[in-house]
Design a protein around this motif. Structure first.
Motif, PDB file in Angstrom:
ATOM      1  N   GLU A  40       0.852  -1.189   0.000  1.00 39.50           N
ATOM      2  CA  GLU A  40       0.000   0.000   0.000  1.00 39.50           C
ATOM      3  C   GLU A  40       0.883   1.232   0.000  1.00 39.50           C
ATOM      4  OE1 GLU A  40      -2.820  -0.384   3.176  1.00 39.50           O
ATOM      5  OE2 GLU A  40      -3.857  -2.027   2.148  1.00 39.50           O
ATOM      6  N   ILE A  41       0.575   2.172  -0.890  1.00 41.41           N
ATOM      7  CA  ILE A  41       1.383   3.376  -1.061  1.00 41.41           C
ATOM      8  C   ILE A  41       0.492   4.590  -0.864  1.00 41.41           C
ATOM      9  CG2 ILE A  41       2.746   4.740  -2.696  1.00 41.41           C
ATOM     10  CD1 ILE A  41       2.472   1.144  -3.428  1.00 41.41           C
ATOM     11  N   HIS A  42       0.963   5.495  -0.033  1.00 36.92           N
ATOM     12  CA  HIS A  42       0.314   6.802   0.073  1.00 36.92           C
ATOM     13  C   HIS A  42       1.400   7.865   0.223  1.00 36.92           C
ATOM     14  CE1 HIS A  42       0.582   5.853   4.407  1.00 36.92           C
ATOM     15  NE2 HIS A  42       0.715   7.145   4.567  1.00 36.92           N
ATOM     16  N   GLY A  43       1.025   9.104   0.008  1.00 39.15           N
ATOM     17  CA  GLY A  43       1.996  10.194   0.046  1.00 39.15           C
ATOM     18  C   GLY A  43       1.965  10.935   1.369  1.00 39.15           C
ATOM     19  N   ILE A  54      -0.307  19.269   6.336  1.00 37.67           N
ATOM     20  CA  ILE A  54      -0.947  20.327   5.550  1.00 37.67           C
ATOM     21  C   ILE A  54      -2.107  19.681   4.808  1.00 37.67           C
ATOM     22  CG2 ILE A  54      -0.648  22.059   3.730  1.00 37.67           C
ATOM     23  CD1 ILE A  54       1.067  22.642   6.195  1.00 37.67           C
ATOM     24  N   ASP A  55      -3.306  20.064   5.164  1.00 35.74           N
ATOM     25  CA  ASP A  55      -4.501  19.432   4.613  1.00 35.74           C
ATOM     26  C   ASP A  55      -4.916  20.132   3.326  1.00 35.74           C
ATOM     27  OD1 ASP A  55      -6.763  17.962   4.179  1.00 35.74           O
ATOM     28  OD2 ASP A  55      -7.693  18.400   6.120  1.00 35.74           O
ATOM     29  N   VAL A  56      -4.893  19.394   2.226  1.00 40.11           N
ATOM     30  CA  VAL A  56      -5.290  19.957   0.934  1.00 40.11           C
ATOM     31  C   VAL A  56      -6.555  19.284   0.404  1.00 40.11           C
ATOM     32  CG1 VAL A  56      -2.979  20.699   0.257  1.00 40.11           C
ATOM     33  CG2 VAL A  56      -3.714  18.381  -0.274  1.00 40.11           C
ATOM     34  N   ARG A  57      -7.170  18.482   1.246  1.00 42.39           N
ATOM     35  CA  ARG A  57      -8.392  17.800   0.803  1.00 42.39           C
ATOM     36  C   ARG A  57      -9.526  18.810   0.660  1.00 42.39           C
ATOM     37  NH1 ARG A  57      -8.715  13.576   5.487  1.00 42.39           N
ATOM     38  NH2 ARG A  57      -8.053  15.463   6.531  1.00 42.39           N
ATOM     39  N   GLU A  58     -10.317  18.616  -0.349  1.00 45.70           N
ATOM     40  CA  GLU A  58     -11.493  19.449  -0.597  1.00 45.70           C
ATOM     41  C   GLU A  58     -12.730  18.716  -0.097  1.00 45.70           C
ATOM     42  OE1 GLU A  58     -11.301  22.491  -1.997  1.00 45.70           O
ATOM     43  OE2 GLU A  58      -9.147  22.359  -2.371  1.00 45.70           O
ATOM     44  N   TRP A  59     -13.752  19.489   0.213  1.00 44.80           N
ATOM     45  CA  TRP A  59     -15.009  18.880   0.635  1.00 44.80           C
ATOM     46  C   TRP A  59     -15.749  18.363  -0.579  1.00 44.80           C
ATOM     47  CZ3 TRP A  59     -16.347  17.642   5.388  1.00 44.80           C
ATOM     48  CH2 TRP A  59     -15.704  18.275   6.442  1.00 44.80           C
ATOM     49  N   TYR A  95      -0.855  12.414  -6.694  1.00 44.93           N
ATOM     50  CA  TYR A  95      -0.121  12.873  -5.511  1.00 44.93           C
ATOM     51  C   TYR A  95       0.686  14.144  -5.758  1.00 44.93           C
ATOM     52  CZ  TYR A  95       3.568  12.999  -1.959  1.00 44.93           C
ATOM     53  OH  TYR A  95       4.450  13.400  -0.992  1.00 44.93           O
ATOM     54  N   LEU A  96       1.457  14.190  -6.824  1.00 40.66           N
ATOM     55  CA  LEU A  96       2.378  15.319  -7.021  1.00 40.66           C
ATOM     56  C   LEU A  96       1.676  16.674  -7.127  1.00 40.66           C
ATOM     57  CD1 LEU A  96       5.111  13.648  -9.259  1.00 40.66           C
ATOM     58  CD2 LEU A  96       5.187  14.145  -6.790  1.00 40.66           C
ATOM     59  N   PRO A  97       0.550  16.803  -7.851  1.00 38.53           N
ATOM     60  CA  PRO A  97      -0.144  18.103  -7.850  1.00 38.53           C
ATOM     61  C   PRO A  97      -0.677  18.493  -6.467  1.00 38.53           C
ATOM     62  CG  PRO A  97      -0.876  16.784  -9.711  1.00 38.53           C
ATOM     63  CD  PRO A  97      -0.028  15.891  -8.851  1.00 38.53           C
ATOM     64  N   LEU A  98      -1.149  17.510  -5.698  1.00 45.53           N
ATOM     65  CA  LEU A  98      -1.630  17.807  -4.344  1.00 45.53           C
ATOM     66  C   LEU A  98      -0.475  18.196  -3.429  1.00 45.53           C
ATOM     67  CD1 LEU A  98      -4.370  15.109  -3.699  1.00 45.53           C
ATOM     68  CD2 LEU A  98      -4.680  17.557  -4.097  1.00 45.53           C
ATOM     69  N   ILE A 103       2.606  22.448  -0.561  1.00 42.91           N
ATOM     70  CA  ILE A 103       3.811  23.283  -0.456  1.00 42.91           C
ATOM     71  C   ILE A 103       3.440  24.754  -0.603  1.00 42.91           C
ATOM     72  CG2 ILE A 103       5.968  23.895  -1.636  1.00 42.91           C
ATOM     73  CD1 ILE A 103       6.278  20.847  -2.238  1.00 42.91           C
ATOM     74  N   ASP A 104       2.612  25.059  -1.596  1.00 39.23           N
ATOM     75  CA  ASP A 104       2.177  26.446  -1.806  1.00 39.23           C
ATOM     76  C   ASP A 104       1.404  26.967  -0.601  1.00 39.23           C
ATOM     77  OD1 ASP A 104       3.344  26.276  -4.320  1.00 39.23           O
ATOM     78  OD2 ASP A 104       1.428  26.059  -5.385  1.00 39.23           O
ATOM     79  N   LYS A 105       0.530  26.126  -0.053  1.00 40.06           N
ATOM     80  CA  LYS A 105      -0.263  26.519   1.119  1.00 40.06           C
ATOM     81  C   LYS A 105       0.642  26.772   2.315  1.00 40.06           C
ATOM     82  CE  LYS A 105      -4.389  24.919   3.579  1.00 40.06           C
ATOM     83  NZ  LYS A 105      -5.404  23.848   3.663  1.00 40.06           N
ATOM     84  N   ARG A 106       1.620  25.889   2.535  1.00 37.61           N
ATOM     85  CA  ARG A 106       2.570  26.047   3.634  1.00 37.61           C
ATOM     86  C   ARG A 106       3.391  27.328   3.463  1.00 37.61           C
ATOM     87  NH1 ARG A 106       7.610  22.704   3.061  1.00 37.61           N
ATOM     88  NH2 ARG A 106       7.778  24.239   1.423  1.00 37.61           N
ATOM     89  N   ASP A 107       3.888  27.558   2.245  1.00 41.46           N
ATOM     90  CA  ASP A 107       4.714  28.741   1.987  1.00 41.46           C
ATOM     91  C   ASP A 107       3.907  30.037   2.128  1.00 41.46           C
ATOM     92  OD1 ASP A 107       6.776  26.977   1.543  1.00 41.46           O
ATOM     93  OD2 ASP A 107       6.821  27.257  -0.631  1.00 41.46           O
TER      94      ASP A 107
END
Length: 182
Positions: A40-43, A54-59, A95-98, A103-107
């Motif tokens: 099982e692989i997750h990022g 850093i939560d990037v999940r959308e509702w 994964y990579l776009p999220l 990263i953008d949100k953190r910065d």
């Protein structure tokens, strides 16, 4: 693109592979139950200050739940080359776009905190107020001539001043200055 194994201090069923631009994959080998032998692989999205998530999940408005973060499962019997191919084909495009969004949100958050801190420092210096050492504290308190006192609270470029025990002259001067600016 180079990916490297990140050794852990102890044996654990989840291991990590570090990649470019802060990417990190968690690889877990299921060792029991109906999923035994599955990989099982997750990022990883723990990239914030002190490695907070850093939560990037959308509702998902149709279910009123957050959308899931990408993850895949591959049979371990397929071999390393096939597993790597599946990661590249099925996992990385999601994964990579999220991760970049995280990263953008953190910065953006760090930039906002830096601006808040800089503005608080400038204003505190005017009244010789002590700026708290904790990075997330955005209020400085001050005392002036053992009579007037207050708080300077900063949020980005927005400032809230709480002033107490002013003389009439001080209050008139401050309010006149405010009226001029409008």
């Amino acid at each position: 693109v180079k990916w490297t194994f990140k050794p852990l201090d102890e044996p654990y069923p989840t291991q990590y592979i570090k990649g470019p631009n802060e990417s990190e994959l968690a690889v877990r080998i299921e060792t029991y139950g109906s999923r035994k032998g599955r990989i099982e692989i997750h990022g990883n999205f723990h990239i914030g200050r002190n490695r907070e998530f850093i939560d990037v999940r959308e509702w998902n408005h149709s279910t009123s739940e957050r959308c899931k973060l990408p993850e895949i499962s591959v049979s371990g019997s397929r071999g390393a080359a096939a597993i790597a191919k599946e990661i590249k084909r099925r996992f990385l495009p999601e994964y990579l776009p999220l991760l970049q969004k995280a990263i953008d949100k953190r910065d953006e958050h760090a930039s906002y905190e830096d601006k808040t801190r800089a503005n608080l420092t400038v204003l505190a210096a005017i009244v010789n107020a002590h700026v708290p050492t904790e990075r997330d504290r955005s209020t400085a308190s001050f005392y002036h001539n053992d009579k007037a006192y207050g708080d300077i609270q900063v949020s980005g470029d927005s400032v809230t001043l709480k002033l107490s025990s002013l003389t009439m002259k001080q209050a008139e001067r401050i309010l006149s200055m405010l009226a001029e600016v409008r």
